[in-house]
Design a protein around this motif. Structure first.
Motif, mmCIF file in Angstrom:
data_model
loop_
_atom_site.group_PDB
_atom_site.id
_atom_site.type_symbol
_atom_site.label_atom_id
_atom_site.label_comp_id
_atom_site.label_asym_id
_atom_site.label_seq_id
_atom_site.Cartn_x
_atom_site.Cartn_y
_atom_site.Cartn_z
ATOM 1 N N THR A 1 44.033 30.876 36.743
ATOM 2 C CA THR A 1 42.820 31.596 37.154
ATOM 3 C C THR A 1 42.582 32.840 36.301
ATOM 4 O O THR A 1 41.462 33.333 36.246
ATOM 5 C CB THR A 1 42.860 32.006 38.640
ATOM 6 O OG1 THR A 1 44.006 32.823 38.865
ATOM 7 C CG2 THR A 1 42.894 30.807 39.555
ATOM 8 N N ALA A 2 43.609 33.328 35.649
ATOM 9 C CA ALA A 2 43.497 34.522 34.805
ATOM 10 C C ALA A 2 43.826 34.203 33.354
ATOM 11 O O ALA A 2 44.348 35.044 32.628
ATOM 12 C CB ALA A 2 44.408 35.615 35.341
ATOM 13 N N TRP A 3 43.499 33.010 32.892
ATOM 14 C CA TRP A 3 43.895 32.554 31.558
ATOM 15 C C TRP A 3 43.442 33.496 30.451
ATOM 16 O O TRP A 3 44.128 33.655 29.453
ATOM 17 C CB TRP A 3 43.395 31.132 31.293
ATOM 18 C CG TRP A 3 41.902 31.010 31.229
ATOM 19 C CD1 TRP A 3 41.051 30.739 32.266
ATOM 20 C CD2 TRP A 3 41.082 31.173 30.073
ATOM 21 N NE1 TRP A 3 39.767 30.718 31.832
ATOM 22 C CE2 TRP A 3 39.740 30.987 30.489
ATOM 23 C CE3 TRP A 3 41.331 31.454 28.742
ATOM 24 C CZ2 TRP A 3 38.663 31.071 29.619
ATOM 25 C CZ3 TRP A 3 40.255 31.546 27.864
ATOM 26 C CH2 TRP A 3 38.935 31.351 28.307
ATOM 27 N N GLU A 4 42.304 34.143 30.618
ATOM 28 C CA GLU A 4 41.802 35.041 29.574
ATOM 29 C C GLU A 4 42.646 36.310 29.453
ATOM 30 O O GLU A 4 42.639 36.962 28.419
ATOM 31 C CB GLU A 4 40.352 35.439 29.862
ATOM 32 C CG GLU A 4 39.370 34.298 29.665
ATOM 33 C CD GLU A 4 37.962 34.716 29.983
ATOM 34 O OE1 GLU A 4 37.146 34.752 29.035
ATOM 35 O OE2 GLU A 4 37.681 35.004 31.153
ATOM 36 N N GLU A 5 43.358 36.651 30.512
ATOM 37 C CA GLU A 5 44.122 37.897 30.564
ATOM 38 C C GLU A 5 45.558 37.756 30.079
ATOM 39 O O GLU A 5 46.292 38.739 30.077
ATOM 40 C CB GLU A 5 44.131 38.433 32.006
ATOM 41 C CG GLU A 5 42.754 38.627 32.600
ATOM 42 C CD GLU A 5 41.895 39.585 31.780
ATOM 43 O OE1 GLU A 5 42.437 40.585 31.279
ATOM 44 O OE2 GLU A 5 40.688 39.317 31.636
ATOM 45 N N VAL A 6 45.969 36.542 29.720
ATOM 46 C CA VAL A 6 47.366 36.323 29.340
ATOM 47 C C VAL A 6 47.475 35.661 27.968
ATOM 48 O O VAL A 6 47.803 34.493 27.846
ATOM 49 C CB VAL A 6 48.119 35.498 30.423
ATOM 50 C CG1 VAL A 6 48.376 36.337 31.655
ATOM 51 C CG2 VAL A 6 47.349 34.240 30.807
ATOM 52 N N PRO A 7 47.214 36.445 26.914
ATOM 53 C CA PRO A 7 47.331 35.874 25.576
ATOM 54 C C PRO A 7 48.750 35.386 25.331
ATOM 55 O O PRO A 7 49.714 35.988 25.784
ATOM 56 C CB PRO A 7 46.964 37.030 24.640
ATOM 57 C CG PRO A 7 46.910 38.259 25.472
ATOM 58 C CD PRO A 7 46.878 37.856 26.908
ATOM 59 N N LEU B 1 49.037 31.022 36.452
ATOM 60 C CA LEU B 1 48.201 31.985 35.733
ATOM 61 C C LEU B 1 46.842 31.432 35.309
ATOM 62 O O LEU B 1 46.043 32.153 34.706
ATOM 63 C CB LEU B 1 48.955 32.500 34.501
ATOM 64 C CG LEU B 1 50.179 33.362 34.804
ATOM 65 C CD1 LEU B 1 50.945 33.666 33.528
ATOM 66 C CD2 LEU B 1 49.760 34.642 35.518
ATOM 67 N N ARG C 1 42.662 27.526 25.310
ATOM 68 C CA ARG C 1 41.768 28.620 25.680
ATOM 69 C C ARG C 1 40.311 28.249 25.368
ATOM 70 O O ARG C 1 39.407 28.553 26.156
ATOM 71 C CB ARG C 1 42.188 29.906 24.983
ATOM 72 C CG ARG C 1 43.557 30.417 25.466
ATOM 73 C CD ARG C 1 44.128 31.539 24.609
ATOM 74 N NE ARG C 1 43.376 32.769 24.726
ATOM 75 C CZ ARG C 1 43.461 33.627 25.741
ATOM 76 N NH1 ARG C 1 44.313 33.381 26.732
ATOM 77 N NH2 ARG C 1 42.737 34.718 25.765
#
Length: 152
Positions: free
Chosen positions: A76-82, A74, A90
């Motif tokens: 590459t999408a770290w901002e989308e997975v709180p 995940l 983060r």
């Protein structure tokens, strides 16, 4: 037209003093930081820079350090997975992206201040140094097309 990657130089052999200095810089920059965090930062910068050699190396190192497959997958999408990454991670990933993508402008004050909330002065200086070091390695490996799993 296909590039003949086999004709690219082996920069480690051509410039051994530079290679050793880069290794020393990389090792020194990571001192005092969580090794898993360091690997996440190196992976994220390498994803942005499309450095296959560094991705291969640091994905393996993250797994060896105990990082989970889910968190690696995940990234590459770290901002989308709180909730998947800590607030400290983060902040480090946001700083990584800002320092790596300098063509977007200077590192925003908000990004820097966010990182400064989670890292003391020594850690923040080390973190930026880690980001600078991996970006340098990425650029060397991309320029010379070092193959994943290959030696420099």
């Amino acid at each position: 037209m296909t590039d003949d990657v086999s004709k690219r130089l082996n920069y480690g052999r051509q410039t051994p003093d530079v290679f050793r200095a880069m290794m020393a810089f990389s090792q020194a920059s990571a001192k005092g930081l969580d090794p898993v965090l360091v690997e996440l930062v190196k992976i994220r910068a390498s994803q942005i820079n499309r450095c296959a050699y560094c991705l291969d190396l640091h994905l393996a190192m993250a797994r060896k350090a105990g990082e989970s497959e889910q968190r690696i997958d995940l990234l590459t999408a770290w901002e989308e997975v709180p909730g998947v990454y800590t607030e400290k991670e983060r902040a480090a990933l946001a700083l990584t992206e800002s320092v790596t993508l300098l063509t977007d402008g200077f590192v925003p004050d908000a990004v820097y201040e966010r990182a400064a909330q989670h890292f003391d002065d020594d850690e923040l200086a080390a973190l930026v140094s880690v980001i600078v070091a991996i970006n340098a390695w990425n650029r060397l490996n991309v320029a010379f097309r070092t193959p994943p799993g290959g030696e420099k």
